[in-house]
Design a protein around this motif. Structure first.
Motif, mmCIF file in Angstrom:
data_model
loop_
_atom_site.group_PDB
_atom_site.id
_atom_site.type_symbol
_atom_site.label_atom_id
_atom_site.label_comp_id
_atom_site.label_asym_id
_atom_site.label_seq_id
_atom_site.Cartn_x
_atom_site.Cartn_y
_atom_site.Cartn_z
ATOM 1 N N HIS A 137 13.996 3.191 4.859
ATOM 2 C CA HIS A 137 13.389 1.967 4.334
ATOM 3 C C HIS A 137 14.440 0.879 4.110
ATOM 4 O O HIS A 137 14.167 -0.312 4.340
ATOM 5 N N TRP B 34 8.108 6.235 -3.924
ATOM 6 C CA TRP B 34 7.038 6.934 -3.218
ATOM 7 C C TRP B 34 6.563 6.108 -2.051
ATOM 8 O O TRP B 34 6.739 4.889 -2.028
ATOM 9 N N GLY B 35 6.004 6.781 -1.053
ATOM 10 C CA GLY B 35 5.487 6.059 0.101
ATOM 11 C C GLY B 35 5.844 6.754 1.401
ATOM 12 O O GLY B 35 6.254 7.918 1.421
ATOM 13 N N TYR C 158 7.370 1.269 -4.913
ATOM 14 C CA TYR C 158 6.950 1.669 -3.577
ATOM 15 C C TYR C 158 8.147 1.611 -2.629
ATOM 16 O O TYR C 158 9.020 0.745 -2.744
ATOM 17 N N ARG D 70 8.751 0.709 0.414
ATOM 18 C CA ARG D 70 9.073 -0.509 1.170
ATOM 19 C C ARG D 70 9.735 -1.550 0.258
ATOM 20 O O ARG D 70 10.649 -2.272 0.684
ATOM 21 N N TYR E 12 4.440 -5.005 -3.217
ATOM 22 C CA TYR E 12 3.390 -4.001 -3.184
ATOM 23 C C TYR E 12 2.940 -3.659 -4.588
ATOM 24 O O TYR E 12 3.595 -2.882 -5.293
ATOM 25 N N ALA F 91 -0.062 -0.752 -2.375
ATOM 26 C CA ALA F 91 0.798 0.379 -2.051
ATOM 27 C C ALA F 91 -0.035 1.594 -1.653
ATOM 28 O O ALA F 91 0.245 2.265 -0.646
ATOM 29 N N ASP G 14 -1.590 1.067 1.762
ATOM 30 C CA ASP G 14 -0.587 1.173 2.821
ATOM 31 C C ASP G 14 -0.220 2.629 3.079
ATOM 32 O O ASP G 14 -0.131 3.067 4.231
ATOM 33 N N TYR G 15 -0.033 3.383 2.008
ATOM 34 C CA TYR G 15 0.355 4.793 2.131
ATOM 35 C C TYR G 15 -0.772 5.609 2.775
ATOM 36 O O TYR G 15 -0.532 6.419 3.679
#
Length: 342
Positions: free
Chosen positions: A14, A173-174, A243, A245, A323, A328, A331-332
């Motif tokens: 990331h 996380w993500g 998140y 990203r 996010y 978030a 997206d995840y």
């Protein structure tokens, strides 16, 4: 080019993605061989170059600088993480940091960003963790112990004229992260919801965009008290979450911002997020997919919901998370439904 040690890892990929988005070129240094992370597929080879690198071997680190002109370093690689005996783990990671710092000095690198962790605050008082607050000497685990040592080494290097910045990273996380974490429930809740949605046939793109919230006050469906493979999840347990990203972009900004006023920065969401908030957000994206949460707090949980103060990061780099919780989660979920296992 900016060398990112551990560049094929979760946070590393990331950070590389965010650096590329800022117009930088990167070298991804990784001890183990493997494919390019899914997050970086399609990036031209000259923009993100993968190189073998063992931070415990100074010669391996210096060899990267002979093949590429390294202008900055983001040091995220770590050995062990609980898999090695604690003393060996601390020794290996400290030696790796020395190797990276010495190489960066030889290369004339402008700035080295070194990963630390929210875990260094374990035992500190107050609901808000600020970088300038004194830290407890003792650590409950080898990881924060290693990071405290790394921060001391980084500070000594900075006092000697080398620009070294320590980054205390919160719960991340993500995409590319572990499906579940022993430290917080969010990844497990998302993965469980996606699995439940797949079993019910609700895995279409429309469900990713959202739907009606569940009827339960916690955002969970009745009939369960835990997520598969996880300990029981309590509704009121909270943690500072960021998140992935957003975390990558914060690290990229700390590497590229022309002038920084501090040697240590928190990277997190800036507030404690409760499990029932995560469950409610997941329920809005995957209706009916969230297991029920146990009421209240888990036994032994702290009385205060501590969070990382991110004022320094915001003021010096202009970073603002892109996010929010709902974006978030969506997206995840979309990432996992696209066929990515993690």
């Amino acid at each position: 080019m900016i060398l990112v040690t551990g560049g094929r890892g979760f946070i590393g990929a990331h950070a590389v993605r965010a650096l590329l988005d800022l117009g930088e070129q990167c070298v991804l240094g990784q001890r183990s061989a493997g494919p390019r992370p899914a997050l970086l597929r399609g990036v031209p080879d000259g923009h993100a170059v993968m190189e073998p690198l063992d931070c415990a071997d100074p010669g391996s680190v210096l060899a990267v600088g002979r093949r590429h002109r390294i202008t900055g370093v983001v040091h995220l690689a770590a050995s062990g993480l609980g898999a090695s005996p604690p003393l060996e783990e601390v020794q290996t990671n400290t030696a790796g940091l020395f190797a990276v710092l010495r190489a960066a000095l030889e290369w004339g690198v402008a700035r080295v960003v070194v990963a630390s962790t929210i875990g260094v605050y374990a035992g500190a008082d107050g609901p808000s963790y600020r970088e300038g607050a004194p830290l407890p000497v003792a650590s409950p685990h080898p990881i924060p112990a290693s990071k405290k040592i790394a921060e001391i080494v980084a500070d000594v290097a900075a006092s000697s004229g080398q620009e070294v910045v320590s980054v205390r990273i919160g719960a991340i996380w993500g995409p590319l992260g572990r499906p579940s974490s022993p430290f917080f429930a969010a990844p497990g809740l998302v993965h469980a919801a996606v699995r439940a949605g797949a079993r019910s046939g609700a895995g279409d793109a429309g469900a990713v965009r959202g739907g009606p919230a569940p009827a339960s006050p916690t955002g969970a469906t009745p009939g369960g008290s835990a997520v598969d493979g996880m300990p029981p999840v309590y509704a009121e347990d909270s943690v500072d979450m960021c998140y992935a990203r957003d975390c990558g972009r914060a690290i990229a900004l700390l590497q590229t911002t022309p002038a920084l006023r501090h040697r240590t920065y928190n990277v997190g969401g800036g507030r404690a997020v409760a499990n029932h908030e995560v469950a409610a957000a997941v329920g809005r994206v995957v209706p009916g997919g969230v297991p029920a949460l146990l009421p209240g707090r888990s036994p032994g949980s702290p009385a205060l919901d501590a969070h990382l103060d991110v004022t320094r990061l915001r003021e010096d780099t202009g970073f603002v998370p892109e996010y929010g919780l709902d974006r978030a989660v969506a997206d995840y979920v979309g990432w996992l439904r696209a066929g990515h296992p993690r």
